[in-house]
Design a protein around this motif. Structure first.
Motif, PDB file in Angstrom:
ATOM      1  N   SER A  78       0.812  -1.221   0.000  1.00  0.00           N
ATOM      2  CA  SER A  78       0.000   0.000   0.000  1.00  0.00           C
ATOM      3  C   SER A  78       0.841   1.266   0.000  1.00  0.00           C
ATOM      4  O   SER A  78       0.296   2.372  -0.073  1.00  0.00           O
ATOM      5  N   VAL A  79       2.168   1.129   0.093  1.00  0.00           N
ATOM      6  CA  VAL A  79       3.033   2.301   0.200  1.00  0.00           C
ATOM      7  C   VAL A  79       2.792   3.269  -0.960  1.00  0.00           C
ATOM      8  O   VAL A  79       2.686   2.870  -2.116  1.00  0.00           O
ATOM      9  N   ALA A  80       2.679   4.529  -0.623  1.00  0.00           N
ATOM     10  CA  ALA A  80       2.431   5.567  -1.630  1.00  0.00           C
ATOM     11  C   ALA A  80       3.162   6.840  -1.247  1.00  0.00           C
ATOM     12  O   ALA A  80       3.339   7.148  -0.060  1.00  0.00           O
ATOM     13  N   ASP A  81       3.576   7.581  -2.242  1.00  0.00           N
ATOM     14  CA  ASP A  81       4.239   8.862  -2.009  1.00  0.00           C
ATOM     15  C   ASP A  81       3.290   9.796  -1.274  1.00  0.00           C
ATOM     16  O   ASP A  81       2.128   9.961  -1.666  1.00  0.00           O
ATOM     17  N   ALA A  82       3.749  10.406  -0.205  1.00  0.00           N
ATOM     18  CA  ALA A  82       2.913  11.333   0.553  1.00  0.00           C
ATOM     19  C   ALA A  82       2.710  12.652  -0.177  1.00  0.00           C
ATOM     20  O   ALA A  82       1.715  13.343   0.049  1.00  0.00           O
ATOM     21  N   ALA A  83       3.647  13.010  -1.040  1.00  0.00           N
ATOM     22  CA  ALA A  83       3.527  14.258  -1.793  1.00  0.00           C
ATOM     23  C   ALA A  83       2.496  14.112  -2.900  1.00  0.00           C
ATOM     24  O   ALA A  83       2.363  13.051  -3.507  1.00  0.00           O
ATOM     25  N   THR A  84       1.771  15.161  -3.151  1.00  0.00           N
ATOM     26  CA  THR A  84       0.750  15.160  -4.198  1.00  0.00           C
ATOM     27  C   THR A  84       1.107  16.053  -5.370  1.00  0.00           C
ATOM     28  O   THR A  84       0.498  15.944  -6.434  1.00  0.00           O
ATOM     29  N   VAL A  85       2.085  16.946  -5.197  1.00  0.00           N
ATOM     30  CA  VAL A  85       2.514  17.829  -6.277  1.00  0.00           C
ATOM     31  C   VAL A  85       4.032  17.919  -6.283  1.00  0.00           C
ATOM     32  O   VAL A  85       4.684  17.701  -5.262  1.00  0.00           O
ATOM     33  N   ASN A  86       4.605  18.262  -7.413  1.00  0.00           N
ATOM     34  CA  ASN A  86       6.040  18.417  -7.528  1.00  0.00           C
ATOM     35  C   ASN A  86       6.524  19.593  -6.690  1.00  0.00           C
ATOM     36  O   ASN A  86       5.900  20.645  -6.653  1.00  0.00           O
ATOM     37  N   GLY A  87       7.622  19.399  -5.986  1.00  0.00           N
ATOM     38  CA  GLY A  87       8.202  20.478  -5.202  1.00  0.00           C
ATOM     39  C   GLY A  87       7.563  20.664  -3.842  1.00  0.00           C
ATOM     40  O   GLY A  87       7.844  21.657  -3.166  1.00  0.00           O
ATOM     41  N   GLN A  88       6.714  19.735  -3.421  1.00  0.00           N
ATOM     42  CA  GLN A  88       6.051  19.861  -2.134  1.00  0.00           C
ATOM     43  C   GLN A  88       7.058  19.802  -0.989  1.00  0.00           C
ATOM     44  O   GLN A  88       8.075  19.120  -1.072  1.00  0.00           O
ATOM     45  N   THR A  89       6.775  20.529   0.082  1.00  0.00           N
ATOM     46  CA  THR A  89       7.711  20.570   1.197  1.00  0.00           C
ATOM     47  C   THR A  89       7.910  19.206   1.826  1.00  0.00           C
ATOM     48  O   THR A  89       9.029  18.792   2.101  1.00  0.00           O
ATOM     49  N   LEU A  90       6.826  18.492   2.075  1.00  0.00           N
ATOM     50  CA  LEU A  90       6.977  17.187   2.717  1.00  0.00           C
ATOM     51  C   LEU A  90       7.560  16.158   1.764  1.00  0.00           C
ATOM     52  O   LEU A  90       7.370  16.229   0.554  1.00  0.00           O
ATOM     53  N   ARG A  91       8.303  15.212   2.335  1.00  0.00           N
ATOM     54  CA  ARG A  91       8.878  14.096   1.587  1.00  0.00           C
ATOM     55  C   ARG A  91       8.697  12.846   2.430  1.00  0.00           C
ATOM     56  O   ARG A  91       9.176  12.785   3.553  1.00  0.00           O
ATOM     57  N   GLY A  92       7.993  11.855   1.901  1.00  0.00           N
ATOM     58  CA  GLY A  92       7.766  10.640   2.674  1.00  0.00           C
ATOM     59  C   GLY A  92       6.709   9.760   2.055  1.00  0.00           C
ATOM     60  O   GLY A  92       6.395   9.895   0.872  1.00  0.00           O
ATOM     61  N   CYS A  93       6.146   8.883   2.864  1.00  0.00           N
ATOM     62  CA  CYS A  93       5.194   7.903   2.360  1.00  0.00           C
ATOM     63  C   CYS A  93       4.033   7.659   3.313  1.00  0.00           C
ATOM     64  O   CYS A  93       4.121   7.935   4.511  1.00  0.00           O
ATOM     65  N   ASP A  94       2.939   7.138   2.741  1.00  0.00           N
ATOM     66  CA  ASP A  94       1.751   6.718   3.480  1.00  0.00           C
ATOM     67  C   ASP A  94       1.615   5.211   3.366  1.00  0.00           C
ATOM     68  O   ASP A  94       2.017   4.613   2.360  1.00  0.00           O
ATOM     69  N   TRP A  95       0.989   4.610   4.377  1.00  0.00           N
ATOM     70  CA  TRP A  95       0.697   3.175   4.360  1.00  0.00           C
ATOM     71  C   TRP A  95      -0.697   2.924   4.911  1.00  0.00           C
ATOM     72  O   TRP A  95      -1.179   3.667   5.778  1.00  0.00           O
ATOM     73  N   GLN A  96      -1.328   1.860   4.423  1.00  0.00           N
ATOM     74  CA  GLN A  96      -2.563   1.369   5.001  1.00  0.00           C
ATOM     75  C   GLN A  96      -2.237   0.107   5.805  1.00  0.00           C
ATOM     76  O   GLN A  96      -1.170  -0.484   5.645  1.00  0.00           O
ATOM     77  N   TYR A  97      -3.184  -0.305   6.642  1.00  0.00           N
ATOM     78  CA  TYR A  97      -2.968  -1.493   7.468  1.00  0.00           C
ATOM     79  C   TYR A  97      -3.411  -2.759   6.748  1.00  0.00           C
ATOM     80  O   TYR A  97      -4.321  -2.736   5.915  1.00  0.00           O
ATOM     81  N   LEU A  98      -2.757  -3.877   7.082  1.00  0.00           N
ATOM     82  CA  LEU A  98      -3.046  -5.161   6.452  1.00  0.00           C
ATOM     83  C   LEU A  98      -4.395  -5.732   6.855  1.00  0.00           C
ATOM     84  O   LEU A  98      -5.116  -6.289   6.037  1.00  0.00           O
ATOM     85  N   ASP A  99      -4.756  -5.588   8.109  1.00  0.00           N
ATOM     86  CA  ASP A  99      -5.986  -6.167   8.633  1.00  0.00           C
ATOM     87  C   ASP A  99      -7.197  -5.513   7.979  1.00  0.00           C
ATOM     88  O   ASP A  99      -7.369  -4.294   8.074  1.00  0.00           O
ATOM     89  N   PRO A 100      -8.059  -6.280   7.306  1.00  0.00           N
ATOM     90  CA  PRO A 100      -9.236  -5.703   6.647  1.00  0.00           C
ATOM     91  C   PRO A 100     -10.155  -4.944   7.601  1.00  0.00           C
ATOM     92  O   PRO A 100     -10.901  -4.063   7.177  1.00  0.00           O
ATOM     93  N   SER A 101     -10.083  -5.269   8.881  1.00  0.00           N
ATOM     94  CA  SER A 101     -10.923  -4.570   9.856  1.00  0.00           C
ATOM     95  C   SER A 101     -10.366  -3.198  10.220  1.00  0.00           C
ATOM     96  O   SER A 101     -10.997  -2.447  10.974  1.00  0.00           O
ATOM     97  N   MET A 102      -9.185  -2.860   9.684  1.00  0.00           N
ATOM     98  CA  MET A 102      -8.542  -1.581  10.025  1.00  0.00           C
ATOM     99  C   MET A 102      -8.525  -0.619   8.839  1.00  0.00           C
ATOM    100  O   MET A 102      -7.571   0.136   8.641  1.00  0.00           O
ATOM    101  N   LEU A 103      -9.601  -0.623   8.067  1.00  0.00           N
ATOM    102  CA  LEU A 103      -9.674   0.255   6.900  1.00  0.00           C
ATOM    103  C   LEU A 103      -9.652   1.729   7.282  1.00  0.00           C
ATOM    104  O   LEU A 103      -9.297   2.592   6.466  1.00  0.00           O
ATOM    105  N   ASP A 104     -10.044   2.055   8.493  1.00  0.00           N
ATOM    106  CA  ASP A 104     -10.063   3.454   8.927  1.00  0.00           C
ATOM    107  C   ASP A 104      -8.712   3.937   9.444  1.00  0.00           C
ATOM    108  O   ASP A 104      -8.561   5.117   9.748  1.00  0.00           O
ATOM    109  N   TRP A 105      -7.755   3.030   9.557  1.00  0.00           N
ATOM    110  CA  TRP A 105      -6.436   3.390  10.065  1.00  0.00           C
ATOM    111  C   TRP A 105      -5.456   3.652   8.918  1.00  0.00           C
ATOM    112  O   TRP A 105      -5.525   3.030   7.871  1.00  0.00           O
ATOM    113  N   SER A 106      -4.534   4.533   9.123  1.00  0.00           N
ATOM    114  CA  SER A 106      -3.448   4.770   8.172  1.00  0.00           C
ATOM    115  C   SER A 106      -2.233   5.288   8.929  1.00  0.00           C
ATOM    116  O   SER A 106      -2.352   5.772  10.068  1.00  0.00           O
ATOM    117  N   ALA A 107      -1.085   5.173   8.307  1.00  0.00           N
ATOM    118  CA  ALA A 107       0.154   5.659   8.921  1.00  0.00           C
ATOM    119  C   ALA A 107       0.973   6.392   7.881  1.00  0.00           C
ATOM    120  O   ALA A 107       0.800   6.194   6.676  1.00  0.00           O
TER     121      ALA A 107
END
Length: 204
Positions: free
Chosen positions: A87-116
């Protein structure tokens, strides 16, 4: 829908100061790391877990540390925290954005509301950062591997940590998107666990 929480964190943190085929991104750049003119690796030459199409993903607002969350949180670390490595995805949404990093979702299907997420943005120190963000719900600092870790929340559905890394801050956060929400302590425990799993690879 892509998790927008890291963008909200960015605004609030006041960080602004197969088979050999070559795929192409919408802007025409190659997604093959060996052929792309756009940087595809961290400072240690480790490939990002996605094809980067943003020439200014690294920029003067987030280059204060060589730490790269998207490669530091390996598939093994992600799974140890209950995250889905795929599920790893770039946290930035536009080129040159200040933040640099990634987002993840949880493996457990019951944790759809959680993210990191884990992101980097230039900031001089935890103390300075805290003084400019007094409106946060600041919790007592923690200590991990002999380092000071700031802990804060923007609302009852999120918690994040701050670790200084050279001239940048590394922010590690966990959020819960719906109601009713779990106890804030549970959210913070998850943010601390991901921080603990990566802190030894964060340069001081």
């Amino acid at each position: 829908m892509k998790n927008l929480y890291p963008l909200c964190i960015l605004i609030s943190l006041l960080f602004v100061s197969g088979c050999g085929a070559t795929a192409t991104t919408p802007n025409g750049t190659s997604s093959n790391p060996q052929e792309s003119p756009v940087r595809q690796t961290d400072d240690n030459g480790v490939s990002l877990p996605f094809a980067n199409s943003m020439p200014e993903r690294w920029n003067r607002s987030n280059d204060g540390t060589p730490y790269e969350p998207c490669t530091a949180v390996t598939p093994e670390i992600a799974e140890s925290q209950g995250l889905d490595p795929k599920s790893v995805a770039d946290a930035a949404t536009v080129n040159g954005q200040t933040l640099r990093g990634c987002d993840w979702q949880y493996l457990d299907p019951s944790m759809l509301d959680w993210s990191a997420h884990q992101i980097v943005g230039d900031f001089s120190s935890l103390q300075s950062y805290r003084s400019r963000n007094e409106f946060f719900n600041w919790l007592p600092d923690r200590e991990l591997s002999g380092r000071q870790v700031g802990v804060a929340s923007l609302n009852s559905g999120d918690c994040f940590t701050y670790v200084q890394s050279r001239e940048s801050g590394v922010v590690t956060g966990v959020s819960f998107a719906s109601l009713p929400r779990p106890q804030l302590s549970e959210i913070c425990d998850r943010a601390m666990a991901l921080t603990r799993a990566t802190i030894d690879s964060i340069p001081e």
